[in-house]
Write a protein that holds these residues in place. Structure first.
Motif, PDB file in Angstrom:
ATOM      1  N   ASP A 152      36.391  40.886  61.881  1.00 53.15           N
ATOM      2  CA  ASP A 152      36.601  40.525  60.426  1.00 53.15           C
ATOM      3  C   ASP A 152      36.389  41.820  59.418  1.00 53.15           C
ATOM      4  N   TRP A 153      35.207  42.280  59.778  1.00 52.55           N
ATOM      5  CA  TRP A 153      34.787  43.586  59.101  1.00 52.55           C
ATOM      6  C   TRP A 153      35.907  44.867  59.341  1.00 52.55           C
ATOM      7  N   LEU A 156      38.853  43.926  57.447  1.00 50.37           N
ATOM      8  CA  LEU A 156      38.557  44.116  56.004  1.00 50.37           C
ATOM      9  C   LEU A 156      38.615  45.712  55.597  1.00 50.37           C
ATOM     10  N   ASP A 159      42.085  46.629  55.427  1.00 50.59           N
ATOM     11  CA  ASP A 159      42.861  46.232  54.189  1.00 50.59           C
ATOM     12  C   ASP A 159      42.434  46.963  52.942  1.00 50.59           C
ATOM     13  N   THR A 191      32.331  37.421  53.490  1.00 50.23           N
ATOM     14  CA  THR A 191      32.609  36.439  52.456  1.00 50.23           C
ATOM     15  C   THR A 191      33.919  36.658  51.980  1.00 50.23           C
ATOM     16  N   GLU A 192      34.712  35.376  51.171  1.00 51.15           N
ATOM     17  CA  GLU A 192      35.794  35.530  50.646  1.00 51.15           C
ATOM     18  C   GLU A 192      35.776  36.745  49.676  1.00 51.15           C
ATOM     19  N   THR A 193      34.829  37.122  49.060  1.00 52.89           N
ATOM     20  CA  THR A 193      34.902  38.124  47.891  1.00 52.89           C
ATOM     21  C   THR A 193      34.530  39.393  48.358  1.00 52.89           C
ATOM     22  N   GLU A 196      36.496  42.461  47.400  1.00 51.21           N
ATOM     23  CA  GLU A 196      36.294  43.008  46.126  1.00 51.21           C
ATOM     24  C   GLU A 196      34.747  43.570  45.663  1.00 51.21           C
ATOM     25  N   GLU A 197      33.945  43.063  46.443  1.00 51.15           N
ATOM     26  CA  GLU A 197      32.648  43.702  46.206  1.00 51.15           C
ATOM     27  C   GLU A 197      32.629  45.076  46.540  1.00 51.15           C
TER      28      GLU A 197
END
Length: 467
Positions: A152-153, A156, A159, A191-193, A196-197
């Motif tokens: 998942d990381w 991310l 992305d 997490t879902e955020t 953005e973080e």
């Protein structure tokens, strides 16, 4: 056009890379034609791998022709004979297609490695066909070190990469950002955020508003054997900037740390010049405030007789984030090496861990010896070598029978591991032979009687052979 030929490294000149048996590459197959010839389980597995990589897989279960290879990007065959292997190899080369004939290295342009899949992060392991079983064993080891959330990381990272690259200057800024990203990637799933973080962190780094924040992780190194480390402990060691380690931490454990990490010995040993606890606390605070990830590496478990409470309190006073990674405490390693259950239901209903000396090196004055002398309790004394005689006297004086079984263990789980078995009455006279050069564990209780027919000198080897 100028062509430069690079000679093979003959070992007499320095190089950035030693010789490679094969060149590891990652082949994009999405939407490309892949041919698999053969109807065996091995051929079916290769077809499944190719499909997982997005290939348009064509399987020829019974028979194939050179025309089958037209337009293919890759070709696999499970040939029954060497003649078929040679024919498939020649046909693939005629068509300009890289080929692999399963289990026949002489007819392979490439091999399949053992795969650790955290896609888009993919790890492949090859032994150049010399020892496939070794490759599989390496894969199992790597699997244990790579958390499943890394997939998942990695996704991310893909992305947010463009957004991050557009905000940060090449060089130091991007390195700082991705080092922080990697630290998080080996922790819990995003997490879902999280995206953005992380982009927000990039903006702060670019503006010079986000100075590197240090932190401390207290890590249990276990009793000595590096294979008894937890996976989380290994990950912490591989993410450390500075490691403050105790005298009893083995070299094998330190070998697992990040190569660039600075190592500082701060061990405390009885009768030797060593760092005071206040000095260690000051070092952790100073290094963390300088933006370092500090790993305080302690033998055994940091929360058992490890002064962790004092360290945590000091760090929290300074506002420094602190985390704890537990380790296997030496009492449990001793029990394992001896094959003894510390709470065997026929002998003991509880187990106690008791320190064998106070801050002054004497027998602690505030121990409830009447409770410790309970015959239905197994008691393990830590660091009680120099006070062994007083321990025996206290327990016998409180009613524990002088013939109560006792075990003394030194260098638990290390190559020089040594055990002594006797009774409470024998303990004082035994200690000079055991020696005081290393901390010892003293186990007292009826559970140790169940091993009287087994030589403690050979029990560790017998258990290791059974694993």
């Amino acid at each position: 056009m100028s062509i430069v030929s690079l000679p093979r490294n003959d070992g007499r000149r320095p190089g950035r890379m030693d010789d490679l048996a094969t060149l590891p590459v990652f082949f994009k197959l999405t939407g490309k034609r892949a041919v698999v010839a053969g109807g065996s389980d091995a051929a079916a597995w290769k077809a499944e791998l190719l499909a997982a990589a997005g290939a348009d897989v064509h399987v020829c279960k019974i028979g194939w022709t050179p025309d089958s290879l037209a337009g293919a990007a890759i070709a696999i065959c499970d040939a029954e004979t060497e003649e078929e292997a040679q024919a498939f190899y020649d046909a693939a080369h005629e068509a300009g297609v890289p080929v692999n004939v399963i289990d026949k290295p002489a007819w392979c342009d490439f091999q399949f490695g053992s795969i650790v899949n955290r896609s888009p992060a993919v790890i492949a392991i090859s032994t150049d066909g010399a020892a496939p079983i070794l490759g599989q064993a390496i894969r199992r080891r790597v699997e244990t070190l790579i958390p499943s959330a890394l997939a998942d990381w990695a996704a991310l990272a893909r992305d947010i990469r463009e957004a991050v690259t557009g905000r940060l200057a090449a060089g130091a800024q991007r390195r700082v950002f991705w080092e922080r990203f990697v630290d998080r990637a080996f922790g819990p799933a995003p997490t879902e955020t999280a995206g953005e973080e992380m982009v927000g962190a990039a903006v702060s780094i670019a503006a010079g508003l986000d100075a590197e924040k240090g932190r401390v992780t207290l890590v249990g190194a276990g009793p000595g054997d590096a294979e008894l480390l937890t996976l989380k402990a290994v990950r912490a060691l591989q993410a450390a900037d500075v490691i403050l380690f105790d005298d009893l931490v083995s070299d094998d454990v330190l070998e697992l740390a990040r190569r660039e990490a600075k190592r500082m010995l701060v061990g405390k040993r009885g009768g030797r010049e060593s760092c005071r606890q206040e000095e260690i606390n000051d070092m952790m605070v100073s290094l963390a405030k300088a933006g370092k990830h500090v790993v305080r590496l302690k033998g055994g478990d940091p929360m058992i007789f490890g002064r962790a409470g004092e360290e945590i309190a000091r760090l929290e006073e300074e506002g420094i984030p602190v985390a704890v990674v537990p380790g296997i405490t030496s009492a449990l390693a001793m029990a394992s090496s001896l094959g003894v259950s510390l709470t065997h239901r026929d002998s003991a209903q509880s187990v106690r861990f008791v320190t064998g000396h106070s801050r002054k090196g004497e027998l602690p004055s505030d121990v409830n010896w009447q409770a410790v002398a309970d015959p239905k309790t197994t008691t393990i004394f830590y660091m009680g070598g120099r006070t062994a005689g007083e321990i025996a006297a206290m327990l016998i004086g409180r009613g524990l029978p002088a013939d109560t079984p006792v075990v003394v263990a030194k260098a638990v789980s290390r190559p020089g591991q040594k055990h002594w078995r006797g009774t409470l009455a024998d303990l004082p006279a035994a200690m000079p032979d055991i020696g005081y050069d290393e901390p010892v564990l003293i186990g007292v209780g009826q559970v140790f009687a169940v091993r009287t027919a087994l030589s403690f000198a050979t029990s560790r080897e017998a258990l290791a052979a059974a694993i």
